[in-house]
Design a protein around this motif. Structure first.
Motif, PDB file in Angstrom:
ATOM      1  N   UNK A  11      -0.244  -2.168  -4.796  1.00 13.42           N
ATOM      2  CA  UNK A  11      -1.541  -2.636  -5.268  1.00 13.42           C
ATOM      3  C   UNK A  11      -2.694  -1.793  -4.736  1.00 13.42           C
ATOM      4  N   UNK A  12      -2.452  -1.041  -3.650  1.00  7.24           N
ATOM      5  CA  UNK A  12      -3.522  -0.310  -2.986  1.00  7.24           C
ATOM      6  C   UNK A  12      -3.065   1.105  -2.671  1.00  7.24           C
ATOM      7  N   UNK A  13      -3.974   2.076  -2.839  1.00  7.46           N
ATOM      8  CA  UNK A  13      -3.626   3.483  -2.672  1.00  7.46           C
ATOM      9  C   UNK A  13      -4.543   4.152  -1.657  1.00  7.46           C
ATOM     10  N   UNK A  14      -3.931   4.925  -0.760  1.00  2.00           N
ATOM     11  CA  UNK A  14      -4.658   5.728   0.221  1.00  2.00           C
ATOM     12  C   UNK A  14      -4.510   7.190  -0.172  1.00  2.00           C
ATOM     13  N   UNK A  15      -5.616   7.837  -0.511  1.00  2.00           N
ATOM     14  CA  UNK A  15      -5.557   9.201  -1.024  1.00  2.00           C
ATOM     15  C   UNK A  15      -5.854  10.233   0.060  1.00  2.00           C
ATOM     16  N   UNK A  16      -5.009  11.270   0.089  1.00  4.07           N
ATOM     17  CA  UNK A  16      -5.159  12.390   1.008  1.00  4.07           C
ATOM     18  C   UNK A  16      -4.858  13.673   0.240  1.00  4.07           C
TER      19      UNK A  16
ATOM     20  N   UNK B 102       0.840  -1.200   0.000  1.00  2.43           N
ATOM     21  CA  UNK B 102       0.000   0.000   0.000  1.00  2.43           C
ATOM     22  C   UNK B 102       0.873   1.247   0.000  1.00  2.43           C
ATOM     23  N   UNK B 103       0.423   2.302  -0.674  1.00  6.54           N
ATOM     24  CA  UNK B 103       1.122   3.586  -0.671  1.00  6.54           C
ATOM     25  C   UNK B 103       0.185   4.687  -0.209  1.00  6.54           C
ATOM     26  N   UNK B 104       0.750   5.661   0.496  1.00  3.48           N
ATOM     27  CA  UNK B 104       0.023   6.849   0.914  1.00  3.48           C
ATOM     28  C   UNK B 104       0.293   7.949  -0.105  1.00  3.48           C
ATOM     29  N   UNK B 105      -0.772   8.476  -0.712  1.00  3.82           N
ATOM     30  CA  UNK B 105      -0.655   9.479  -1.762  1.00  3.82           C
ATOM     31  C   UNK B 105      -1.056  10.841  -1.198  1.00  3.82           C
ATOM     32  N   UNK B 106      -0.146  11.807  -1.260  1.00  3.10           N
ATOM     33  CA  UNK B 106      -0.375  13.162  -0.745  1.00  3.10           C
ATOM     34  C   UNK B 106      -0.586  14.077  -1.944  1.00  3.10           C
TER      35      UNK B 106
ATOM     36  N   UNK C  93      -6.588  -0.836  -5.858  1.00  2.21           N
ATOM     37  CA  UNK C  93      -7.567  -0.651  -4.800  1.00  2.21           C
ATOM     38  C   UNK C  93      -7.397   0.783  -4.305  1.00  2.21           C
ATOM     39  N   UNK C  94      -8.491   1.516  -4.154  1.00  4.22           N
ATOM     40  CA  UNK C  94      -8.373   2.921  -3.767  1.00  4.22           C
ATOM     41  C   UNK C  94      -9.225   3.216  -2.533  1.00  4.22           C
TER      42      UNK C  94
END
Length: 215
Positions: A140-145, A13-17, A166-167
């Motif tokens: 595979x999965x993204x956390x959007x902020x 998973x990645x944290x997207x700023x 995955x979002x």
């Protein structure tokens, strides 16, 4: 095997700023100066900083998206997106100009080893190397902020889904210029595109199983 929900596991998973920059967040930035209420962004950033710190502690990649505009990417279509002006009569661009204070990050600071993806439109996937960065990292999965919830954050999240990730939207680490617009975007994401979570939920998950960061 990880006991964490799949889409929040630091192993993939990645944290997207998105666009946490002076022109979008600071009261004296270009959007604040033309009447947009930046107070929600100002209040959100400390929560985002804490989430970034926790993500780094568990080894989850943090990827910063930075909008930059200048004459090399300001097309007539882009500059006239709000008007019916004929080509040659475009309104001037005012946000995140190349080399400007307004384009600098607001309240967040990438580490030397963290990726900064430069974007030129609302979506972080359009005309950028974001997908290559994510593929290289095995994400595979993204956390959007970030900012604004209903514009660049949601545009990027939608395109993330269309690119087969995955979002998820971290609702208390995203902000826009009215509560109504933020809430509508949150509902739309939850209904059609991904999951909606809070920073407290993610922090509690990650801190309960920090060893997963090395999986």
């Amino acid at each position: 095997m990880s006991a964490l929900p799949f889409r929040y596991d630091p192993a993939h998973t990645a944290l997207i700023i998105v666009d946490v920059q002076n022109d979008f967040c600071h009261p004296e930035g270009s959007l604040g100066k033309v009447g947009n209420d930046t107070s929600a962004a100002v209040e959100m950033v400390p929560r985002l900083v804490k989430l970034i710190d926790t993500a780094r502690e568990v080894g989850l990649p943090v990827i910063f998206i930075q909008t930059i505009h200048d004459e090399t990417n300001d097309t007539p279509q882009w500059l006239n997106r709000h008007s019916d002006a004929e080509p040659g009569n475009e309104r001037p661009g005012i946000t995140c100009r190349t080399g400007s204070w307004g384009g600098e990050f607001y309240g967040v600071e990438p580490l030397p080893n963290e990726n900064i993806v430069i974007k030129y439109r609302y979506s972080a996937f359009i005309g950028t190397n974001l997908n290559i960065v994510l593929t290289t990292l095995g994400i595979k999965s993204l956390l959007f902020t970030g900012v604004a919830t209903d514009v660049c954050v949601e545009s990027s999240l939608r395109d993330g889904l269309f690119a087969e990730y995955y979002v998820s939207l971290v609702e208390d680490c995203a902000a826009t210029y009215s509560q109504e617009a933020h809430d509508a975007s949150v509902r739309g994401v939850a209904r059609n595109f991904g999951t909606v979570v809070t920073s407290d939920y993610l922090t509690s998950l990650w801190q309960s199983a920090p060893a997963l960061a090395t999986v």
